[in-house]
Enzyme design. Structure first.
Site, PDB file in Angstrom:
ATOM      1  N   ASP A  89       0.843  -1.199   0.000  1.00 42.00           N
ATOM      2  CA  ASP A  89       0.000   0.000   0.000  1.00 42.00           C
ATOM      3  C   ASP A  89       0.875   1.245   0.000  1.00 42.00           C
ATOM      4  OD1 ASP A  89       0.716  -0.685   2.714  1.00 42.00           O
ATOM      5  OD2 ASP A  89      -0.724   0.808   3.414  1.00 42.00           O
ATOM      6  N   ASP A 120       9.029   3.666  -1.179  1.00 43.31           N
ATOM      7  CA  ASP A 120       8.302   3.320   0.047  1.00 43.31           C
ATOM      8  C   ASP A 120       7.011   2.580  -0.304  1.00 43.31           C
ATOM      9  OD1 ASP A 120       7.465   3.134   2.649  1.00 43.31           O
ATOM     10  OD2 ASP A 120       6.861   5.230   2.813  1.00 43.31           O
ATOM     11  N   GLU A 154       0.032  -0.819   5.936  1.00 43.90           N
ATOM     12  CA  GLU A 154       1.107  -0.197   6.699  1.00 43.90           C
ATOM     13  C   GLU A 154       0.955   1.314   6.746  1.00 43.90           C
ATOM     14  OE1 GLU A 154       5.016   1.405   7.875  1.00 43.90           O
ATOM     15  OE2 GLU A 154       3.880   1.830   6.052  1.00 43.90           O
ATOM     16  N   HIS A 381       6.906   9.594   0.005  1.00 39.45           N
ATOM     17  CA  HIS A 381       5.704  10.390   0.302  1.00 39.45           C
ATOM     18  C   HIS A 381       5.688  11.731  -0.420  1.00 39.45           C
ATOM     19  CE1 HIS A 381       4.442   8.177   4.265  1.00 39.45           C
ATOM     20  NE2 HIS A 381       4.999   7.344   3.394  1.00 39.45           N
TER      21      HIS A 381
END
Length: 408
Positions: A89, A120, A154, A381
Site C-alpha cells: 500500500d 516506500d 502499513e 511520500h
C-alpha cells in the site's frame, strides 16, 4: 508431492523475475493507495509463481476499519527460515498535475523510475524478489525457507495488516529465524544505514474544561486556554533524558492545540492539546505515563500559584492508540551478515541506527530478530517519488549476497 527440487525444475522452464526494474514497474502500475489493493498483491503472487512459491492472501476485518488484503508467500522447505516483510500500500499522490510523470505509470527518464511507492516500499519488494530469483537461478533451491509477509495496511491504521498476518501465520505453525523489513532506511546513499531498532512512540490528548461566556463578562466564564497553555509548557519545559549509546534522546512534540471556537468575542468552554513522544529504552510505557502525569500536576500547581487561583486547573488525559514499544535487535548473525553484504557490494560499512519513526518491525520483533534495510528514502511520500534504476540493481545485489551468506 512436489519437492523443492521439483519446484526448481519447474521454475527453470519459466521466466524468473530477476529484473528489479520490471518487477517494480509492475507493482507501481497497481494504484494501491491504502486501503485499496488495486491488484498489487495478485501481481506480486504471480511474480513469485516461477519460484515455486506457495501464496495465500488472507483478508482481515475489524470494527470501523476497512477490510485489508494481505499476502503470505513461502519458498523452500525445511531449514533456516528467513522472513522478508513489507507493504504494497502507498500514500495518496496529492495533486497528480504536480507530478513530472503520471504517479502510477512507472516512467523511466534519465535512468530514474518515477512513481508512487518507488522507494516506500514497492522498490524494496521488487529487489528482494529479484534477488531470490537470481539465487535460485544460480544455485538451485534454497537451503531453507524464505517467506514474504506483505501487508496492504502499513500506511493506514495498521490494524488489519502485519499484526494479524503474523498471528495468522503463527497459528498455522509458522516460525522464523530472522527477518528483514525492506523500508527505505538510507538517508543519503544506498548502503548508508541499517536500522537495528526503533524508539518507542506514545500519543496522548490533554483536555481542560472551562465555562463558555462573553469576553466582556469574564467573571461569568472560566477560560480554559491559560490552563492548557500552562500544561503544554509543563510538558516541554525539561528534557526527558540525554539518550543512550544506542538511542537518541526521548522527545515530546505538541502536535495540535484546539478550542473549537470560531468567534473572537466568546470565551471557549473547552481547550485541548495533543502530543506524541518518541522515547528510548530509558523508559517503559508505564514509567513514561507516570512522568507525563507528574509534569502536568506540577505545571497545574505552578500555574495556580502564578495566577493566584484558588485551586489548580483540572485536566483529563486520554492515551491515543497503541503504544509502540522501544526495541533493539542484537542478533549477531543477522546484523553481521547484512552489514558484510552491504560492504561487499558498495565498499562501505553501513551505520547501525535506531533513528527515525516506527515501522512494522515493531510487531515482528515479538516473533524473531528483525532489522530494516532498503532504498534511499529522500523522496518517499513526496510528489515525484523516484528511484535510480542503478539503486535497484545495487539493492538486489546486496539482498542476493545476503541470501547466499545467511543460508550458506
Amino acid at each position: 508431492m512436489v519437492t523443492a527440487r521439483g519446484l526448481w525444475n519447474m521454475a527453470c522452464s519459466m521466466t524468473l523475475p530477476t529484473d528489479p526494474a520490471k518487477n517494480l514497474a509492475d507493482l507501481i502500475r497497481c494504484p494501491s493507495v491504502t486501503p485499496e489493493d488495486a491488484g498489487a498483491l495478485d501481481t506480486l503472487a504471480r511474480m513469485l509463481e516461477p519460484l515455486g512459491a506457495k501464496s495465500e492472501k488472507p483478508v482481515f476485518s475489524d470494527d470501523n476499519t476497512p477490510d485489508i488484503a494481505n499476502l503470505y508467500a513461502t519458498i523452500g522447505e525445511d531449514g533456516p527460515h528467513l522472513m522478508f516483510a513489507g507493504h504494497t500500500d502507498v500514500v495518496p499522490v496529492g495533486d497528480p498535475d504536480q507530478w513530472k510523470y503520471p504517479p502510477f505509470a512507472a516512467e523511466i527518464a534519465d535512468g530514474v523510475m518515477y512513481g508512487r511507492g518507488a522507494v516506500d516500499m514497492k522498490g524494496g519488494i521488487a529487489c528482494f524478489v529479484a534477488a531470490l530469483a537470481r539465487h535460485v537461478e544460480k544455485n538451485g533451491p534454497l537451503k531453507g525457507r524464505a517467506s514474504l509477509l506483505i501487508t496492504g495496511d502499513e500506511e493506514g491504521p495498521a490494524i488489519n495488516g502485519t499484526v494479524k498476518l503474523l498471528e495468522w501465520a503463527r497459528e498455522r505453525g509458522e516460525s522464523w529465524d530472522a527477518a528483514i523489513v525492506g523500508e527505505p532506511t538510507n538517508p543519503e546513499k544506498l548502503g548508508d544505514m541499517i536500522k537495528i531498532g526503533r524508539r518507542g512512540s506514545m500519543s496522548g490528548r490533554v483536555t481542560v474544561t472551562g465555562r463558555q461566556g462573553h469576553v466582556a463578562y469574564p467573571h461569568l466564564a472560566d477560560n480554559p486556554v491559560p490552563g492548557i497553555m500552562a500544561l503544554g509548557q509543563g510538558l516541554i519545559a525539561n528534557i526527558f533524558d540525554q539518550g543512550t549509546d544506542e538511542f537518541q534522546p526521548s522527545n515530546l512534540e505538541i502536535t495540535t492545540v484546539d478550542v473549537g471556537n470560531p468567534a473572537v468575542n466568546v470565551i471557549p468552554g473547552k481547550a485541548s492539546l495533543a502530543f506524541n513522544i518518541r522515547f528510548n529504552d530509558t523508559w517503559t510505557a508505564e514509567s513514561l505515563q507516570e512522568e507525563i502525569h507528574n509534569r502536568l500536576d506540577e505545571a497545574a500547581e505552578h500555574d495556580c500559584a502564578a495566577r493566584g487561583l484558588e485551586a489548580p486547573v483540572e485536566y483529563d488525559i486520554e492515551w491515543i492508540g497503541r503504544v509502540s514499544p522501544v526495541f533493539l535487535t542484537r542478533d549477531e548473525k543477522l546484523i553481521e551478515t547484512l552489514s558484510a553484504s552491504v560492504e561487499a557490494v558498495t565498499g562501505e560499512r553501513p551505520k547501525l541506527s535506531t533513528s527515525g519513526g516506527t515501522s512494522d518491525a515493531r510487531f515482528i520483533k515479538d516473533y524473531c530478530p528483525v532489522v530494516e534495510f532498503g532504498l534511499v528514502g529522500q523522496t518517499m511520500h513526496m510528489v515525484d517519488e523516484r528511484v535510480p534504476v542503478s539503486d535497484l540493481e545495487t539493492l538486489t545485489q546486496i539482498y542476493e549476497r545476503f541470501i547466499q551468506d545467511w543460508f550458506g
